[in-house]
Scaffold this motif. Structure first.
Motif, short mmCIF file in Angstrom:
data_model
loop_
_atom_site.label_atom_id
_atom_site.label_comp_id
_atom_site.label_asym_id
_atom_site.label_seq_id
_atom_site.Cartn_x
_atom_site.Cartn_y
_atom_site.Cartn_z
N ARG A 52 78.20 -76.46 28.81
CA ARG A 52 77.86 -76.05 30.18
C ARG A 52 78.74 -74.90 30.66
N VAL A 102 73.80 -74.64 35.30
CA VAL A 102 73.00 -75.73 34.74
C VAL A 102 73.68 -77.04 35.11
N ALA A 112 65.97 -75.47 32.30
CA ALA A 112 67.22 -75.18 33.02
C ALA A 112 67.81 -73.82 32.68
N TYR A 113 67.28 -73.17 31.66
CA TYR A 113 67.87 -71.94 31.16
C TYR A 113 67.01 -70.73 31.50
#
Length: 126
Positions: A52, A102, A112-113
């Motif tokens: 992350r 994220v 999420a990307y």
């Protein structure tokens, strides 16, 4: 706009190894969440590994845990996926993905990307 360029794919026999690289054009790369996903023609994009933020925990899919290792070098704006003991089920196109924020609960979700590379093909066959 962030560009991601993957490399390092190829063909190997079962039990072999490959190291994938992902070079990012982002500033402050250390603050980006970076992930690897893979996809076959018949399956959805599958989570492989993620981090992350630099200096925090790495996350892996159960199917690759103990065989694949995620690493990153922020000075080089590069992330790697070391893949050992490759098996035919690992055959796929591997994608690098990144995003500035994220949340932990979404780290395994492709949605999420924001940024994606073009992918690199990995073939494992005898």
């Amino acid at each position: 706009q962030v560009q991601l360029v993957e490399s390092g794919g190829g063909s190997v026999q079962p039990g072999g190894s490959l190291r994938l690289s992902c070079v990012a054009s982002a500033r402050a790369f250390s603050t980006y969440a970076v992930a690897w996903f893979r996809q076959t023609p018949t399956n959805e994009r599958e989570f492989v590994a993620a981090n992350r933020r630099s200096g925090t925990a790495m996350y892996y899919a159960d199917s690759v845990k103990g065989r694949f290792t995620f690493s990153r070098d922020n000075a080089k704006n590069t992330a790697w996926l070391q893949m050992n003991n490759l098996q035919p089920d690992d055959t796929a196109i591997y994608y690098c993905a990144a995003s500035t924020t994220v949340i932990l609960s979404s780290i395994r979700s492709p949605e999420a990307y924001a940024y994606w590379g073009q992918g690199t093909q990995v073939v494992v066959a005898s």
